[in-house]
Scaffold this motif. Structure first.
Motif, PDB file in Angstrom:
ATOM      1  N   CYS A 146      28.168  -3.451  36.348  1.00 21.62           N
ATOM      2  CA  CYS A 146      27.031  -4.030  37.062  1.00 21.62           C
ATOM      3  C   CYS A 146      25.947  -4.509  36.091  1.00 21.62           C
ATOM      4  O   CYS A 146      25.486  -3.736  35.250  1.00 21.62           O
ATOM      5  CB  CYS A 146      26.460  -2.974  37.997  1.00 21.62           C
ATOM      6  SG  CYS A 146      24.901  -3.412  38.751  1.00 21.62           S
ATOM      7  N   SER A 180      15.977   4.283  40.889  1.00 25.39           N
ATOM      8  CA  SER A 180      17.222   3.523  40.824  1.00 25.39           C
ATOM      9  C   SER A 180      16.927   2.043  40.594  1.00 25.39           C
ATOM     10  O   SER A 180      15.795   1.577  40.732  1.00 25.39           O
ATOM     11  CB  SER A 180      18.037   3.706  42.107  1.00 25.39           C
ATOM     12  OG  SER A 180      17.352   3.137  43.198  1.00 25.39           O
ATOM     13  N   HIS A 181      17.963   1.346  40.242  1.00 28.05           N
ATOM     14  CA  HIS A 181      17.966  -0.097  40.051  1.00 28.05           C
ATOM     15  C   HIS A 181      16.825  -0.563  39.147  1.00 28.05           C
ATOM     16  O   HIS A 181      16.653  -0.036  38.057  1.00 28.05           O
ATOM     17  CB  HIS A 181      18.005  -0.803  41.402  1.00 28.05           C
ATOM     18  CG  HIS A 181      19.285  -0.518  42.145  1.00 28.05           C
ATOM     19  ND1 HIS A 181      19.462   0.630  42.886  1.00 28.05           N
ATOM     20  CD2 HIS A 181      20.444  -1.197  42.209  1.00 28.05           C
ATOM     21  CE1 HIS A 181      20.693   0.639  43.397  1.00 28.05           C
ATOM     22  NE2 HIS A 181      21.310  -0.462  43.001  1.00 28.05           N
ATOM     23  N   TRP A 182      16.035  -1.541  39.601  1.00 29.28           N
ATOM     24  CA  TRP A 182      15.002  -2.144  38.760  1.00 29.28           C
ATOM     25  C   TRP A 182      13.841  -1.208  38.491  1.00 29.28           C
ATOM     26  O   TRP A 182      12.980  -1.507  37.662  1.00 29.28           O
ATOM     27  CB  TRP A 182      14.483  -3.443  39.394  1.00 29.28           C
ATOM     28  CG  TRP A 182      15.548  -4.484  39.520  1.00 29.28           C
ATOM     29  CD1 TRP A 182      16.074  -4.981  40.694  1.00 29.28           C
ATOM     30  CD2 TRP A 182      16.248  -5.159  38.464  1.00 29.28           C
ATOM     31  NE1 TRP A 182      17.053  -5.912  40.421  1.00 29.28           N
ATOM     32  CE2 TRP A 182      17.174  -6.047  39.055  1.00 29.28           C
ATOM     33  CE3 TRP A 182      16.192  -5.096  37.080  1.00 29.28           C
ATOM     34  CZ2 TRP A 182      18.021  -6.861  38.323  1.00 29.28           C
ATOM     35  CZ3 TRP A 182      17.042  -5.907  36.342  1.00 29.28           C
ATOM     36  CH2 TRP A 182      17.934  -6.778  36.960  1.00 29.28           C
ATOM     37  N   HIS A 221      25.232   5.352  35.490  1.00 25.72           N
ATOM     38  CA  HIS A 221      25.297   3.896  35.486  1.00 25.72           C
ATOM     39  C   HIS A 221      26.717   3.384  35.643  1.00 25.72           C
ATOM     40  O   HIS A 221      27.686   4.087  35.412  1.00 25.72           O
ATOM     41  CB  HIS A 221      24.630   3.317  34.226  1.00 25.72           C
ATOM     42  CG  HIS A 221      25.482   3.341  33.004  1.00 25.72           C
ATOM     43  ND1 HIS A 221      26.050   2.206  32.490  1.00 25.72           N
ATOM     44  CD2 HIS A 221      25.858   4.344  32.188  1.00 25.72           C
ATOM     45  CE1 HIS A 221      26.744   2.521  31.404  1.00 25.72           C
ATOM     46  NE2 HIS A 221      26.641   3.800  31.209  1.00 25.72           N
ATOM     47  N   ILE A 268      22.792  -5.128  36.700  1.00 24.50           N
ATOM     48  CA  ILE A 268      21.555  -4.364  36.902  1.00 24.50           C
ATOM     49  C   ILE A 268      21.661  -3.029  36.181  1.00 24.50           C
ATOM     50  O   ILE A 268      20.718  -2.565  35.546  1.00 24.50           O
ATOM     51  CB  ILE A 268      21.272  -4.147  38.405  1.00 24.50           C
ATOM     52  CG1 ILE A 268      21.043  -5.494  39.092  1.00 24.50           C
ATOM     53  CG2 ILE A 268      20.080  -3.221  38.621  1.00 24.50           C
ATOM     54  CD1 ILE A 268      20.982  -5.412  40.605  1.00 24.50           C
ATOM     55  N   SER A 269      22.831  -2.427  36.242  1.00 30.72           N
ATOM     56  CA  SER A 269      23.063  -1.162  35.566  1.00 30.72           C
ATOM     57  C   SER A 269      22.939  -1.327  34.051  1.00 30.72           C
ATOM     58  O   SER A 269      22.397  -0.462  33.363  1.00 30.72           O
ATOM     59  CB  SER A 269      24.450  -0.625  35.932  1.00 30.72           C
ATOM     60  OG  SER A 269      24.441   0.760  36.046  1.00 30.72           O
ATOM     61  N   GLU A 272      23.112   6.446  43.891  1.00 29.27           N
ATOM     62  CA  GLU A 272      22.869   5.033  43.645  1.00 29.27           C
ATOM     63  C   GLU A 272      23.278   4.782  42.203  1.00 29.27           C
ATOM     64  O   GLU A 272      23.347   5.694  41.400  1.00 29.27           O
ATOM     65  CB  GLU A 272      21.392   4.683  43.855  1.00 29.27           C
ATOM     66  CG  GLU A 272      20.948   4.895  45.299  1.00 29.27           C
ATOM     67  CD  GLU A 272      19.554   4.392  45.548  1.00 29.27           C
ATOM     68  OE1 GLU A 272      19.386   3.173  45.589  1.00 29.27           O
ATOM     69  OE2 GLU A 272      18.656   5.225  45.680  1.00 29.27           O
ATOM     70  N   GLN A 318      21.025   4.988  38.349  1.00 26.08           N
ATOM     71  CA  GLN A 318      20.103   5.999  38.863  1.00 26.08           C
ATOM     72  C   GLN A 318      19.700   6.934  37.727  1.00 26.08           C
ATOM     73  O   GLN A 318      20.556   7.417  36.986  1.00 26.08           O
ATOM     74  CB  GLN A 318      20.794   6.800  39.965  1.00 26.08           C
ATOM     75  CG  GLN A 318      19.931   7.822  40.652  1.00 26.08           C
ATOM     76  CD  GLN A 318      20.662   8.452  41.828  1.00 26.08           C
ATOM     77  OE1 GLN A 318      21.801   8.888  41.693  1.00 26.08           O
ATOM     78  NE2 GLN A 318      20.023   8.481  42.977  1.00 26.08           N
TER      79      GLN A 318
END
Length: 112
Positions: free
Chosen positions: A33, A96-98, A29, A35-36, A79, A82
């Motif tokens: 960020c 990854s991400h959401w 992570h 999102i992270s 990513e 992740q």
């Protein structure tokens, strides 16, 4: 939310110790960020309820060489955030991400 029973890794040697385990989940992570941070919160909730499962995380900014090495050695495009699940030394699932949620992590370790 404070870190729970998980291991923060930064070196190749620490990662190699994890690979020796039957299975483990690692989260890569970013410290900057949003999102992270959401993914890290989901990960921490997962860890709290699955303390018997081997987990680790790394902050990409603090361990970029290790993050890159994992991507290169296991053929998983980098990513951030992740999550990668390893079994018997090989990646068997990643998101990854959401897509990194409490439920996705729980289902991954169950093999769903």
């Amino acid at each position: 939310m404070q870190p729970l029973s998980t291991v923060k890794i930064q070196t190749k040697e620490q990662f190699e110790e994890l690979v020796k385990k039957e299975s483990f989940l690692i989260l890569k992570h970013s410290l900057t960020c949003p999102i992270s941070q959401e993914a890290f919160d989901e990960y921490q909730s997962f860890v709290q309820d699955h303390q018997e499962f081997n987990t680790a995380y790394l902050a990409v900014q603090e361990a970029r060489p290790l993050s890159n090495e994992i991507a290169e050695n296991f053929g998983i495009k980098h990513e951030s955030p992740q999550a990668i699940l390893f079994r018997d030394g090989k990646p068997v699932w990643n998101a990854s991400h959401w897509k990194i949620t409490y439920d996705s992590l729980s289902n991954a370790i169950k093999g769903e």
